[in-house]
Design a protein around this motif. Structure first.
Motif, PDB file in Angstrom:
ATOM      1  N   ARG A   7      -0.364  13.923   7.716  1.00 43.17           N
ATOM      2  CA  ARG A   7       0.046  12.347   7.769  1.00 43.17           C
ATOM      3  C   ARG A   7       0.579  11.815   9.369  1.00 43.17           C
ATOM      4  O   ARG A   7       0.498  10.800   9.412  1.00 43.17           O
ATOM      5  CB  ARG A   7       1.370  12.149   7.049  1.00 43.17           C
TER       6      ARG A   7
ATOM      7  N   ARG B  74       2.877   9.337  -0.748  1.00 43.07           N
ATOM      8  CA  ARG B  74       3.558   9.049   0.250  1.00 43.07           C
ATOM      9  C   ARG B  74       4.996   8.713  -0.534  1.00 43.07           C
ATOM     10  O   ARG B  74       6.050   9.249   0.254  1.00 43.07           O
ATOM     11  CB  ARG B  74       3.180   7.553   0.768  1.00 43.07           C
TER      12      ARG B  74
ATOM     13  N   ASP C 238       1.383   4.365  -3.160  1.00 45.59           N
ATOM     14  CA  ASP C 238       0.710   5.469  -2.380  1.00 45.59           C
ATOM     15  C   ASP C 238       1.692   6.739  -3.054  1.00 45.59           C
ATOM     16  O   ASP C 238       2.628   7.063  -2.544  1.00 45.59           O
ATOM     17  CB  ASP C 238       0.620   5.634  -1.124  1.00 45.59           C
TER      18      ASP C 238
ATOM     19  N   TYR D  70      -6.166   7.274   4.773  1.00 44.21           N
ATOM     20  CA  TYR D  70      -5.458   6.066   4.127  1.00 44.21           C
ATOM     21  C   TYR D  70      -5.816   4.924   4.938  1.00 44.21           C
ATOM     22  O   TYR D  70      -5.723   3.889   4.502  1.00 44.21           O
ATOM     23  CB  TYR D  70      -3.887   6.489   4.512  1.00 44.21           C
TER      24      TYR D  70
ATOM     25  N   GLN E  22      -4.452   6.461  10.408  1.00 49.54           N
ATOM     26  CA  GLN E  22      -3.458   6.531   9.494  1.00 49.54           C
ATOM     27  C   GLN E  22      -3.543   8.069   8.777  1.00 49.54           C
ATOM     28  O   GLN E  22      -4.386   8.830   9.360  1.00 49.54           O
ATOM     29  CB  GLN E  22      -3.632   5.688   8.511  1.00 49.54           C
ATOM     30  N   ASP E  23      -2.577   8.402   7.824  1.00 53.09           N
ATOM     31  CA  ASP E  23      -2.477   9.607   7.131  1.00 53.09           C
ATOM     32  C   ASP E  23      -3.963   9.987   6.690  1.00 53.09           C
ATOM     33  O   ASP E  23      -4.771   9.456   6.169  1.00 53.09           O
ATOM     34  CB  ASP E  23      -1.817   9.083   6.017  1.00 53.09           C
TER      35      ASP E  23
ATOM     36  N   LYS F 173       0.845  -1.218  -0.003  1.00 54.57           N
ATOM     37  CA  LYS F 173       0.028  -0.091   0.096  1.00 54.57           C
ATOM     38  C   LYS F 173       0.883   1.297   0.102  1.00 54.57           C
ATOM     39  O   LYS F 173       0.667   2.272  -0.827  1.00 54.57           O
ATOM     40  CB  LYS F 173      -0.824  -0.076   1.234  1.00 54.57           C
TER      41      LYS F 173
END
Lengths: 154, 353
Positions: free
Chosen positions: B139, A131, A128, B184, B165-166, A124
């Motif tokens: 985040r 990220r 992303d 996320y 999460q983020d 994941k």
């Protein structure tokens, strides 16, 4: 970041013999797995002075291409189940491919099934885009990635 | 507006491409106070090149030009930007963990405030309808609510924890002080203030409530504020509805319910979704395409369903990161931005046979 190496005794394999590539200008322009493999096989492992190929993290079979759709899928096998370097290796692959292939190729990077304890979480993160972009803006991480990509030690 | 008229063919006409950013463009926002007889349309865009650009359409030539580049403030990617409802202030959220507030002082944009506090990348920022509150998310898994004080001062009113999460995006309800966040962690959370002034999560929409099965990237409300649409890495759009009258009467127990899931239309992550005031849902995805959906009158059995009105393939050369309808007078004008570094202005036009 742990001080000791995650995997202190990796198994090192011989490099596969390189097949001479076709120099003929009329060669098929389609991208095939070996084209991609040639770009990534020599990426250095973040922890050991060996390439991803030598450590069997990558092989030609790791790569599938759909040239018509412009999609590339790379799966890699970390040397151990709890490898915390998995995300770094994934980042290296992404950066290398971004540099070598036209931007319209869509790249998916995953750990090979069953090869990592946090497989879903790692996959994941690696896919992303936001990220990945933020990670590459981190100077320490960027430096590590650059060392893996541009190391001349091999 | 009935889009089921069989005589109409829709096409997405490209009006202009705006180039200038030197890295991917993550987001853009139309200035809500522009696009009228007196004010030419203005767009703000933000990028991985760490800058924000202000674009304005010339009254004379009808062509868009870059009026300003807001640089040397953010030290990393600027991830999102949004104008205050009055159009006087612009908030920009950055991976450098700050949110900057800009004011147009005689044609010159100046940074009048910097909001610090998040531990890492700020992903999104949103003003409430009355411009009294600002929300940011990060985040670091938190959502911050800031009170807008006189003299461009901002005071942190609350730090909302709950996402695991983020947090990718936050959006205030168009008319009420209810805040929505998506993450996320695959969930959407709804936050409201209680009588004592404390903010709480009043609803979490997860997989068990017909929610998404992967990262939720964006939220958009319809004009009436009684429906919202969300988009996700799970390749679906989901439409939700709530009892608006109940919400207006201050009932914090009102829940958002799943209305429809649009699946099978996207084969890569959907990054952005925006509901037009006429009811057209636009989506921007990682397959470089823009799609439009409308409510279908065909089946009213289980409630309204939605159908694909148009798919514009290769709208950009790379991933589409944002789609935003223009709030101005002109109908069906839209802007999109992409990893290819450009912004495109479009018109959704009909050609009746």
């Amino acid at each position: 970041m742990t001080l000791g190496l995650i995997n202190a005794n990796p198994i090192v394999h011989a490099k596969k013999e390189r097949v001479a590539r076709c120099e003929d200008p009329h060669c098929d322009d389609a991208v095939d797995p070996l084209d991609i493999y040639d770009f990534v096989r020599d990426i250095r492992d973040p922890e050991h002075p060996y390439s991803l190929e030598q450590l069997s993290v990558l092989s030609e079979e790791s790569i599938t291409v759909d040239d018509k759709l412009g999609r590339i899928l790379i799966t890699f096998t970390p040397t151990i189940q709890h490898c915390s370097m998995a995300t770094v290796i994934g980042l290296c692959l992404r950066v290398k491919l971004q540099e070598c292939f036209p931007p319209h190729y869509k790249v998916d990077i995953k750990v090979s099934p069953g090869s990592h304890a946090d497989e879903e979480a790692v996959n994941k993160q690696l896919n992303d885009k936001e990220r990945v972009a933020a990670a590459l803006e981190n100077p320490n991480l960027r430096q590590l990635v650059d060392e893996c990509l541009y190391s001349n030690e091999l | 507006m009935d889009f089921d008229d069989e005589g109409s063919n829709f096409e997405l006409k490209e009006i202009q491409t705006l180039s200038g950013h030197t890295d991917r463009v993550w987001s853009l926002a139309w200035n809500p106070a522009t696009g009228t007889d007196d004010a030419q349309p203005v767009i703000a865009s933000c990028s991985g090149d760490k800058t924000v650009r202000i674009w304005e359409r010339s009254a004379l030539t009808r062509s868009w030009d870059c009026k300003a580049v807001l640089e040397e403030t953010h030290t990393r990617t600027v991830r999102s930007c949004t104008w205050s409802p009055s159009g006087k202030l612009l908030a920009t959220a950055s991976f450098d963990a700050t949110t900057a507030i800009w004011e147009n002082v005689g044609g010159d944009f100046q940074c009048v405030s910097t909001l610090e506090g998040h531990e890492n990348e700020v992903k999104s920022v949103s003003w409430n309808a009355s411009e009294s509150l600002l929300a940011t998310c990060s985040r670091d898994k938190t959502v911050w609510i800031w009170e807008v004080m006189p003299g461009n001062e901002f005071e942190c009113a609350s730090v909302l924890q709950g996402h695991t999460q983020d947090v990718k995006m936050i959006k205030w309800h168009p008319t009420m002080d209810i805040l929505f966040s998506c993450s996320y962690d695959n969930t959407i959370k709804v936050w409201a203030e209680d009588d004592t002034g404390d903010w709480h999560c009043i609803q979490t929409i997860g997989e068990s409530s017909n929610g998404h099965s992967s990262t939720v990237w964006a939220i958009s409300f319809n004009a009436g504020g009684d429906k919202m649409v969300t988009c996700s890495d799970d390749l679906t759009l989901k439409v939700w509805e709530a009892d608006i009258e109940g919400m207006r009467s201050g009932n914090n127990q009102v829940l958002w319910k799943h209305l429809s899931t649009l699946s099978g239309y996207h084969d890569r992550t959907i990054f952005s979704v925006h509901w037009s005031r006429e009811g057209i849902i636009a989506s921007g995805a990682a397959d470089d395409a823009i799609r439009f959906f409308v409510e279908s009158k065909d089946s009213v059995v289980d409630g309204p369903s939605y159908r694909l009105l148009l798919k514009k393939e290769k709208a950009h050369d790379m991933d589409v990161n944002v789609v935003q309808w223009s709030p101005g007078q002109e109908n069906r004008v839209m802007a999109s931005a992409s990893d290819d570094g450009t912004i495109k202005i479009w018109e959704l036009a009909t050609s009746s046979n």
